[in-house]
Write a protein that holds these residues in place. Sequence first.
Motif, PDB file in Angstrom:
ATOM      1  N   ILE A 166       8.905   1.301  -8.370  1.00 50.46           N
ATOM      2  CA  ILE A 166       7.535   0.860  -8.656  1.00 50.46           C
ATOM      3  C   ILE A 166       6.610   1.191  -7.491  1.00 50.46           C
ATOM      4  CG2 ILE A 166       6.069  -1.151  -9.136  1.00 50.46           C
ATOM      5  CD1 ILE A 166       8.527  -2.462 -10.433  1.00 50.46           C
ATOM      6  N   CYS A 167       5.475   1.788  -7.813  1.00 51.43           N
ATOM      7  CA  CYS A 167       4.461   2.114  -6.811  1.00 51.43           C
ATOM      8  C   CYS A 167       3.125   1.560  -7.288  1.00 51.43           C
ATOM      9  CB  CYS A 167       4.314   3.628  -6.651  1.00 51.43           C
ATOM     10  SG  CYS A 167       5.779   4.485  -6.093  1.00 51.43           S
ATOM     11  N   ARG A 196       0.376   1.355  -5.321  1.00 48.11           N
ATOM     12  CA  ARG A 196      -0.619   2.280  -4.765  1.00 48.11           C
ATOM     13  C   ARG A 196      -0.171   3.679  -5.140  1.00 48.11           C
ATOM     14  NH1 ARG A 196      -1.236   0.753   1.259  1.00 48.11           N
ATOM     15  NH2 ARG A 196      -1.661   2.876   1.963  1.00 48.11           N
ATOM     16  N   LYS A 197      -0.916   4.331  -5.997  1.00 47.03           N
ATOM     17  CA  LYS A 197      -0.518   5.692  -6.405  1.00 47.03           C
ATOM     18  C   LYS A 197      -1.717   6.501  -6.863  1.00 47.03           C
ATOM     19  CE  LYS A 197       1.099   4.032 -10.926  1.00 47.03           C
ATOM     20  NZ  LYS A 197       1.441   2.631 -10.605  1.00 47.03           N
ATOM     21  N   ASN A 198      -1.486   7.759  -7.081  1.00 49.59           N
ATOM     22  CA  ASN A 198      -2.521   8.655  -7.596  1.00 49.59           C
ATOM     23  C   ASN A 198      -3.023   8.114  -8.937  1.00 49.59           C
ATOM     24  OD1 ASN A 198      -3.348  11.067  -9.341  1.00 49.59           O
ATOM     25  ND2 ASN A 198      -3.311  11.959  -7.310  1.00 49.59           N
ATOM     26  N   LEU A 223      -1.479   8.814 -12.233  1.00 48.27           N
ATOM     27  CA  LEU A 223      -0.108   8.346 -12.482  1.00 48.27           C
ATOM     28  C   LEU A 223      -0.071   6.918 -13.007  1.00 48.27           C
ATOM     29  CD1 LEU A 223       1.763   9.826  -9.408  1.00 48.27           C
ATOM     30  CD2 LEU A 223       1.845  10.618 -11.760  1.00 48.27           C
ATOM     31  N   PRO A 272       0.070  14.848 -11.628  1.00 49.22           N
ATOM     32  CA  PRO A 272       0.888  15.389 -10.531  1.00 49.22           C
ATOM     33  C   PRO A 272       2.361  15.007 -10.682  1.00 49.22           C
ATOM     34  CG  PRO A 272      -0.314  13.475  -9.768  1.00 49.22           C
ATOM     35  CD  PRO A 272      -0.722  13.686 -11.199  1.00 49.22           C
ATOM     36  N   VAL A 330       1.033  16.721   1.970  1.00 49.46           N
ATOM     37  CA  VAL A 330      -0.330  16.229   2.128  1.00 49.46           C
ATOM     38  C   VAL A 330      -0.351  14.799   1.606  1.00 49.46           C
ATOM     39  CG1 VAL A 330      -2.624  16.451   1.102  1.00 49.46           C
ATOM     40  CG2 VAL A 330      -1.509  18.448   2.108  1.00 49.46           C
ATOM     41  N   ASP A 338      -2.132  11.706  -0.216  1.00 53.00           N
ATOM     42  CA  ASP A 338      -3.177  11.459  -1.211  1.00 53.00           C
ATOM     43  C   ASP A 338      -3.467   9.972  -1.380  1.00 53.00           C
ATOM     44  OD1 ASP A 338      -4.808  12.180  -3.559  1.00 53.00           O
ATOM     45  OD2 ASP A 338      -3.207  11.255  -4.724  1.00 53.00           O
ATOM     46  N   VAL A 339      -2.649   9.114  -0.786  1.00 56.54           N
ATOM     47  CA  VAL A 339      -2.761   7.690  -1.082  1.00 56.54           C
ATOM     48  C   VAL A 339      -2.860   6.784   0.152  1.00 56.54           C
ATOM     49  CG1 VAL A 339      -1.642   7.787  -3.337  1.00 56.54           C
ATOM     50  CG2 VAL A 339      -0.227   7.654  -1.285  1.00 56.54           C
ATOM     51  N   GLY A 340      -3.061   7.392   1.322  1.00 55.89           N
ATOM     52  CA  GLY A 340      -3.191   6.575   2.518  1.00 55.89           C
ATOM     53  C   GLY A 340      -1.880   6.093   3.098  1.00 55.89           C
ATOM     54  N   ALA A 341      -0.857   6.940   3.044  1.00 54.02           N
ATOM     55  CA  ALA A 341       0.453   6.559   3.581  1.00 54.02           C
ATOM     56  C   ALA A 341       0.460   6.653   5.101  1.00 54.02           C
ATOM     57  CB  ALA A 341       1.534   7.473   3.000  1.00 54.02           C
ATOM     58  N   LEU A 364       6.507   8.325  -2.676  1.00 51.16           N
ATOM     59  CA  LEU A 364       6.893   9.171  -3.798  1.00 51.16           C
ATOM     60  C   LEU A 364       6.182  10.511  -3.585  1.00 51.16           C
ATOM     61  CD1 LEU A 364       8.504   8.655  -6.466  1.00 51.16           C
ATOM     62  CD2 LEU A 364       6.311   8.257  -7.574  1.00 51.16           C
ATOM     63  N   VAL A 365       6.953  11.597  -3.576  1.00 50.59           N
ATOM     64  CA  VAL A 365       6.391  12.907  -3.269  1.00 50.59           C
ATOM     65  C   VAL A 365       6.543  13.841  -4.467  1.00 50.59           C
ATOM     66  CG1 VAL A 365       6.511  14.906  -1.721  1.00 50.59           C
ATOM     67  CG2 VAL A 365       7.055  12.627  -0.855  1.00 50.59           C
ATOM     68  N   ALA A 388      -2.619  16.672  -7.616  1.00 47.10           N
ATOM     69  CA  ALA A 388      -2.967  15.414  -6.961  1.00 47.10           C
ATOM     70  C   ALA A 388      -4.088  15.596  -5.941  1.00 47.10           C
ATOM     71  CB  ALA A 388      -1.735  14.822  -6.283  1.00 47.10           C
ATOM     72  N   VAL A 422       2.196  11.035  -3.651  1.00 43.62           N
ATOM     73  CA  VAL A 422       1.395  10.539  -4.776  1.00 43.62           C
ATOM     74  C   VAL A 422       1.536   9.031  -4.989  1.00 43.62           C
ATOM     75  CG1 VAL A 422       1.375  12.747  -5.994  1.00 43.62           C
ATOM     76  CG2 VAL A 422       3.228  11.123  -6.426  1.00 43.62           C
ATOM     77  N   GLY A 423       2.428   8.406  -4.244  1.00 40.54           N
ATOM     78  CA  GLY A 423       2.573   6.958  -4.393  1.00 40.54           C
ATOM     79  C   GLY A 423       3.305   6.347  -3.213  1.00 40.54           C
ATOM     80  N   ILE A 424       3.041   5.072  -2.966  1.00 38.90           N
ATOM     81  CA  ILE A 424       3.775   4.348  -1.920  1.00 38.90           C
ATOM     82  C   ILE A 424       4.646   3.321  -2.619  1.00 38.90           C
ATOM     83  CG2 ILE A 424       3.567   2.848   0.107  1.00 38.90           C
ATOM     84  CD1 ILE A 424       0.818   4.126   0.621  1.00 38.90           C
ATOM     85  N   VAL A 425       5.938   3.367  -2.342  1.00 38.39           N
ATOM     86  CA  VAL A 425       6.869   2.457  -2.999  1.00 38.39           C
ATOM     87  C   VAL A 425       6.589   1.025  -2.547  1.00 38.39           C
ATOM     88  CG1 VAL A 425       9.300   1.848  -3.261  1.00 38.39           C
ATOM     89  CG2 VAL A 425       8.607   4.250  -3.235  1.00 38.39           C
ATOM     90  N   MET A 484       5.200  21.783   2.011  1.00 36.49           N
ATOM     91  CA  MET A 484       5.137  22.869   2.975  1.00 36.49           C
ATOM     92  C   MET A 484       6.311  22.742   3.950  1.00 36.49           C
ATOM     93  SD  MET A 484       2.049  22.166   1.653  1.00 36.49           S
ATOM     94  CE  MET A 484       1.514  20.727   2.554  1.00 36.49           C
TER      95      MET A 484
END
Lengths: 93, 93, 93, 93, 93
Positions: free
Chosen positions: A11-12, A14-16, A19, A73, B44, B46-49, B56-57, B66, B79-82, C1
């Motif tokens: 579970i995330c 905070r995500k794009n 998603l 994504p 890169v 996208d969610v402020g990690a 989650l990549v 994304a 794209v997400g932080i668990v 990358m």
Amino acid sequence: MIIGKVVGTVICTRKNPKLVGNKFLIVDPMEKMKGYVGDRIVAVDDVGAGIHDIVLVSTGSAARMACDVTTSPVDACIVGIVDDPNKIVIVEQ
Amino acid sequence: MIIGKVVGTVICTRKNPKLVGNKFLIVDPMEKMKGYVGDRIVAVDDVGAGIHDIVLVSTGSAARMACDVTTSPVDACIVGIVDDPNKIVIVEQ
Amino acid sequence: MIIGKVVGTVICTRKNPKLVGNKFLIVDPMEKMKGYVGDRIVAVDDVGAGIHDIVLVSTGSAARMACDVTTSPVDACIVGIVDDPNKIVIVEQ
Amino acid sequence: MIIGKVVGTVICTRKNPKLVGNKFLIVDPMEKMKGYVGDRIVAVDDVGAGIHDIVLVSTGSAARMACDVTTSPVDACIVGIVDDPNKIVIVEQ
Amino acid sequence: MIIGKVVGTVICTRKNPKLVGNKFLIVDPMEKMKGYVGDRIVAVDDVGAGIHDIVLVSTGSAARMACDVTTSPVDACIVGIVDDPNKIVIVEQ
């Protein structure tokens, strides 16, 4: 596509934004498929799969094609549930 | 998608113009995900990690989806932080 | 990358017309990035990299996005030069 | 593309609507192709292949190009049947 | 891109219509490129390569960009012939 078993969830909050509403399942590539077993991957569920289901997973850009939003994504998506894993016909040498 | 841990950062002053403003984080695929652990990748954000976050990549062309600029030469994006790594449910055999 | 080191060059006089004018560099994925070190790859240079530079390489369709001609048959492109390889922050366990 | 042998089939009644009507075959990469033999993959059949056929498989986004519906969530497709596997010419060192 | 040696050919009479007229060559990734040598792959020839030539191969969606028909189901394409393999400059540590 690969065949794997759904072994978990993640579970995330905070995500794009694209998603939001997706269910993330952890899929374990099936040992029956060969010696070298790949890494577990996180796949979006498109067909209502659940823990212990044997599923067909599309990876790469193909995964996006299975999503409602094709700009999502997402790089892995469960696109089918195997009817009966025992009936996967593999003709050994 | 893969689950990994943010373990570092990398800075490139000279870079493709489309990459200006991007934050590059080094992500280590999680051991919990299986025996074979892939290479560290640069993704890169996208969610402020941040460092130590479990993320989650998305990889491949999905990563571009994304980004704000979908023509960005990016092949991996967080794209997400668990929410809670300890709550990643993995149902063992 | 991925992060790698430019270790060589390769010249092809006979090549796809869309590749004319491209510089091909051989990149060695950095050992610092983890145990399993991938194969050397040939990447097109987008940022003026040279031998011994530590570079950021985008692979797959992302590489095309870094080329002037986005229909170029390129699957790896150097998109950045790492400022100071010693300043790549990697937070070990 | 890779060369492999069709070794099995798999059936999914519950699947992505775009996959309805597709035949899923399990393909085993040919040992003759080299030491490291990849994982078995599930490929959609585009040319009427059957069990024991030696086939040419396109993977990644290329697989979609072989489908009637190019937005099909397919990442591997059988695009050819090898005429005579014994006539695959491999010039050893 | 990877550097490899053309070691064989393969013929498929029954194939996807978009592949008619293509020449399929078997390419062996060069050992000089590193310890782990990938699998042999089948690549379409775009530049008139022949057995024993050392070639530059683009993989993934980039391969399609080298074909006349960019919707061709091709995932590997020979995009260049290396002038002189002995002149591949690799600067060892």
